[in-house]
Design an enzyme around this catalytic site. Sequence first.
Site, PDB file in Angstrom:
ATOM      1  N   ASN A   9      38.103  40.701  42.764  1.00  0.00           N
ATOM      2  CA  ASN A   9      38.402  42.131  42.637  1.00  0.00           C
ATOM      3  C   ASN A   9      39.235  42.323  41.364  1.00  0.00           C
ATOM      4  O   ASN A   9      40.419  42.004  41.344  1.00  0.00           O
ATOM      5  CB  ASN A   9      39.177  42.613  43.874  1.00  0.00           C
ATOM      6  CG  ASN A   9      39.586  44.069  43.762  1.00  0.00           C
ATOM      7  OD1 ASN A   9      39.177  44.774  42.842  1.00  0.00           O
ATOM      8  ND2 ASN A   9      40.399  44.534  44.701  1.00  0.00           N
ATOM      9  N   TRP A  10      38.586  42.830  40.329  1.00  0.00           N
ATOM     10  CA  TRP A  10      39.266  42.971  39.035  1.00  0.00           C
ATOM     11  C   TRP A  10      40.190  44.192  38.985  1.00  0.00           C
ATOM     12  O   TRP A  10      40.877  44.411  37.998  1.00  0.00           O
ATOM     13  CB  TRP A  10      38.241  43.050  37.910  1.00  0.00           C
ATOM     14  CG  TRP A  10      37.600  41.735  37.581  1.00  0.00           C
ATOM     15  CD1 TRP A  10      37.911  40.509  38.116  1.00  0.00           C
ATOM     16  CD2 TRP A  10      36.549  41.509  36.635  1.00  0.00           C
ATOM     17  NE1 TRP A  10      37.123  39.544  37.552  1.00  0.00           N
ATOM     18  CE2 TRP A  10      36.266  40.113  36.644  1.00  0.00           C
ATOM     19  CE3 TRP A  10      35.796  42.338  35.789  1.00  0.00           C
ATOM     20  CZ2 TRP A  10      35.287  39.549  35.829  1.00  0.00           C
ATOM     21  CZ3 TRP A  10      34.822  41.772  34.980  1.00  0.00           C
ATOM     22  CH2 TRP A  10      34.571  40.396  35.000  1.00  0.00           C
ATOM     23  N   LYS A  11      40.121  45.022  40.004  1.00  0.00           N
ATOM     24  CA  LYS A  11      40.957  46.236  40.049  1.00  0.00           C
ATOM     25  C   LYS A  11      40.798  47.017  38.727  1.00  0.00           C
ATOM     26  O   LYS A  11      39.711  47.004  38.165  1.00  0.00           O
ATOM     27  CB  LYS A  11      42.400  45.858  40.367  1.00  0.00           C
ATOM     28  CG  LYS A  11      42.488  44.989  41.632  1.00  0.00           C
ATOM     29  CD  LYS A  11      43.867  44.787  42.152  1.00  0.00           C
ATOM     30  CE  LYS A  11      43.801  43.935  43.424  1.00  0.00           C
ATOM     31  NZ  LYS A  11      45.087  43.743  44.053  1.00  0.00           N
ATOM     32  N   HIS A  94      40.374  49.315  50.518  1.00  0.00           N
ATOM     33  CA  HIS A  94      41.398  48.400  49.979  1.00  0.00           C
ATOM     34  C   HIS A  94      42.769  49.042  50.181  1.00  0.00           C
ATOM     35  O   HIS A  94      42.901  50.264  50.101  1.00  0.00           O
ATOM     36  CB  HIS A  94      41.132  48.135  48.497  1.00  0.00           C
ATOM     37  CG  HIS A  94      41.987  47.042  47.948  1.00  0.00           C
ATOM     38  ND1 HIS A  94      43.295  47.249  47.577  1.00  0.00           N
ATOM     39  CD2 HIS A  94      41.730  45.722  47.747  1.00  0.00           C
ATOM     40  CE1 HIS A  94      43.803  46.093  47.148  1.00  0.00           C
ATOM     41  NE2 HIS A  94      42.877  45.156  47.241  1.00  0.00           N
ATOM     42  N   GLU A  96      45.195  49.362  48.319  1.00  0.00           N
ATOM     43  CA  GLU A  96      45.621  50.236  47.207  1.00  0.00           C
ATOM     44  C   GLU A  96      44.985  51.616  47.336  1.00  0.00           C
ATOM     45  O   GLU A  96      45.591  52.627  46.955  1.00  0.00           O
ATOM     46  CB  GLU A  96      45.296  49.557  45.861  1.00  0.00           C
ATOM     47  CG  GLU A  96      46.260  48.408  45.589  1.00  0.00           C
ATOM     48  CD  GLU A  96      45.691  47.243  44.804  1.00  0.00           C
ATOM     49  OE1 GLU A  96      44.646  47.418  44.128  1.00  0.00           O
ATOM     50  OE2 GLU A  96      46.279  46.151  44.868  1.00  0.00           O
ATOM     51  N   GLU A 166      43.601  41.569  54.295  1.00  0.00           N
ATOM     52  CA  GLU A 166      44.535  41.520  53.172  1.00  0.00           C
ATOM     53  C   GLU A 166      45.882  42.087  53.608  1.00  0.00           C
ATOM     54  O   GLU A 166      46.087  43.303  53.576  1.00  0.00           O
ATOM     55  CB  GLU A 166      44.002  42.354  52.005  1.00  0.00           C
ATOM     56  CG  GLU A 166      42.741  41.817  51.386  1.00  0.00           C
ATOM     57  CD  GLU A 166      42.629  42.196  49.911  1.00  0.00           C
ATOM     58  OE1 GLU A 166      42.402  41.305  49.104  1.00  0.00           O
ATOM     59  OE2 GLU A 166      42.787  43.376  49.573  1.00  0.00           O
ATOM     60  N   GLY A 172      49.391  40.612  45.295  1.00  0.00           N
ATOM     61  CA  GLY A 172      50.033  40.672  43.980  1.00  0.00           C
ATOM     62  C   GLY A 172      51.497  40.285  43.995  1.00  0.00           C
ATOM     63  O   GLY A 172      52.219  40.513  43.024  1.00  0.00           O
ATOM     64  N   SER A 212      47.330  37.015  47.028  1.00  0.00           N
ATOM     65  CA  SER A 212      47.933  35.915  46.254  1.00  0.00           C
ATOM     66  C   SER A 212      47.170  34.590  46.393  1.00  0.00           C
ATOM     67  O   SER A 212      47.776  33.517  46.419  1.00  0.00           O
ATOM     68  CB  SER A 212      49.405  35.742  46.628  1.00  0.00           C
ATOM     69  OG  SER A 212      50.138  36.906  46.261  1.00  0.00           O
ATOM     70  N   GLY A 233      42.391  38.859  43.563  1.00  0.00           N
ATOM     71  CA  GLY A 233      42.747  39.811  42.508  1.00  0.00           C
ATOM     72  C   GLY A 233      43.129  39.070  41.241  1.00  0.00           C
ATOM     73  O   GLY A 233      42.267  38.562  40.506  1.00  0.00           O
ATOM     74  N   GLY A 234      44.436  38.960  40.988  1.00  0.00           N
ATOM     75  CA  GLY A 234      44.959  38.404  39.737  1.00  0.00           C
ATOM     76  C   GLY A 234      44.295  37.113  39.268  1.00  0.00           C
ATOM     77  O   GLY A 234      43.936  36.989  38.084  1.00  0.00           O
TER      78      GLY A 234
HETATM   79  P1  13P Z   1      46.009  39.335  44.398  1.00  0.00           P
HETATM   80  O1  13P Z   1      45.058  38.163  44.509  1.00  0.00           O
HETATM   81  O2  13P Z   1      46.334  39.672  42.969  1.00  0.00           O
HETATM   82  O3  13P Z   1      47.194  39.161  45.269  1.00  0.00           O
HETATM   83  O4  13P Z   1      45.211  40.604  44.946  1.00  0.00           O
HETATM   84  C1  13P Z   1      44.589  40.542  46.178  1.00  0.00           C
HETATM   85  C2  13P Z   1      43.724  41.724  46.331  1.00  0.00           C
HETATM   86  O5  13P Z   1      44.192  42.828  46.511  1.00  0.00           O
HETATM   87  C3  13P Z   1      42.271  41.521  46.242  1.00  0.00           C
HETATM   88  O6  13P Z   1      41.591  42.643  46.684  1.00  0.00           O
END
Ligand code: 13P
Length: 250
Positions: A9-11, A94, A96, A166, A172, A212, A233-234
Site C-alpha cells: 500500500n503506497w498510500k 483502511h 486512514e 491492521e 507507521g 509496521s 506501507g512504508g
Molecule cells: P506501515 O507498514 O507503514 O506501518 O503501514 C501499514 C498500512 O497501513 C498498510 O495499509
Amino acid sequence: MRTKMVVANWKMNKTPKECKAFFRAFSPLYKGSRNREVVIAPSYICLPQAELSKPASVKLSAQNVSGEASGAYTGEISVEMLKAIPCDYVIIGHSERRLLFHESDEEIQKKVVQVIRGGLGGILCVGETRNERKGHQTLEVITRQLKVGLQGLTSQDLQQVTIAYEPVWAIGTGEVATAIQVEEVHRWIREFIWNKFGIEEASNLRIIYGGSVKAENIYEIASKPNVDGALIGGASLEAKTFIEILERIK
Ligand code: 13P
C-alpha cells in the site's frame, strides 16, 4: 490451501515517474511464486503506469473507491473506472480512510458491495485504536466492523473478499503487534466468518496483517496458522526492501 498474499500500500506516495522507476528496480529482482500473490496498490493516478511497468504476475489494487456506481460525485473514482485499468483489487476501509476521512462502517459496506458486484477483489481493513485495545475492546470493534462491512454478502461474494487486520496503533509507528496478538485476532475473524457463513467459507478466507511489517518481523507473523500474508506501507516503497519481505513469504 490458501495462497499467501502480500499487498504493497503506497498510500499518497510516488508520482507516475517514480512508480516507473520502482518497477525498473523491482522487476529484475522479482521472482514469482505459485504459493504467493503479490499486489501493488499505488495511487489512482499511478495505476495506468503500474499496469504498463509491472511484471505480468503482479496484480494491482486501488487504495479506495466510491460507494456509488456513477454520477455527480466530484472527485470520486468508480469501480467501472478501476476495471478499465484493469485493476484486480480495492483496499476498502483502511484506518486512514476511517479516521482521517471519517468513513463510517455503513459507507465502507457500500464500497464493499460495489467492488464485489463489479467483480473485483475487496481487501476489507479492520483494526482497533490504541485506546480500544487498552480498554479491552479489540474483538468487539473488529466484530462490529466485520458485521456491518460484510452485511448483505453471500457465501459466494465472500470468495472475492480478503480481510486485512491492521491495528491502528501499529501503523507507521514501528510498533508491530506480536505474532501472538495477530494470531488471536485472525483466529477470531475466522471464527466470525465460520459462524456467519460456514466452515468452508472460513477456511478459504484470506486474512492478512498490516502494521509496521518489515523483513525482520514478517517471517514470524506470517508463519502463524491464521495469517495469510501482509499489507505493507512504508517498507513497500523501496524495491529492494519490498523484495526482501517477499523473499520471506514464499
Ligand atoms: P506501515 O507498514 O507503514 O506501518 O503501514 C501499514 C498500512 O497501513 C498498510 O495499509
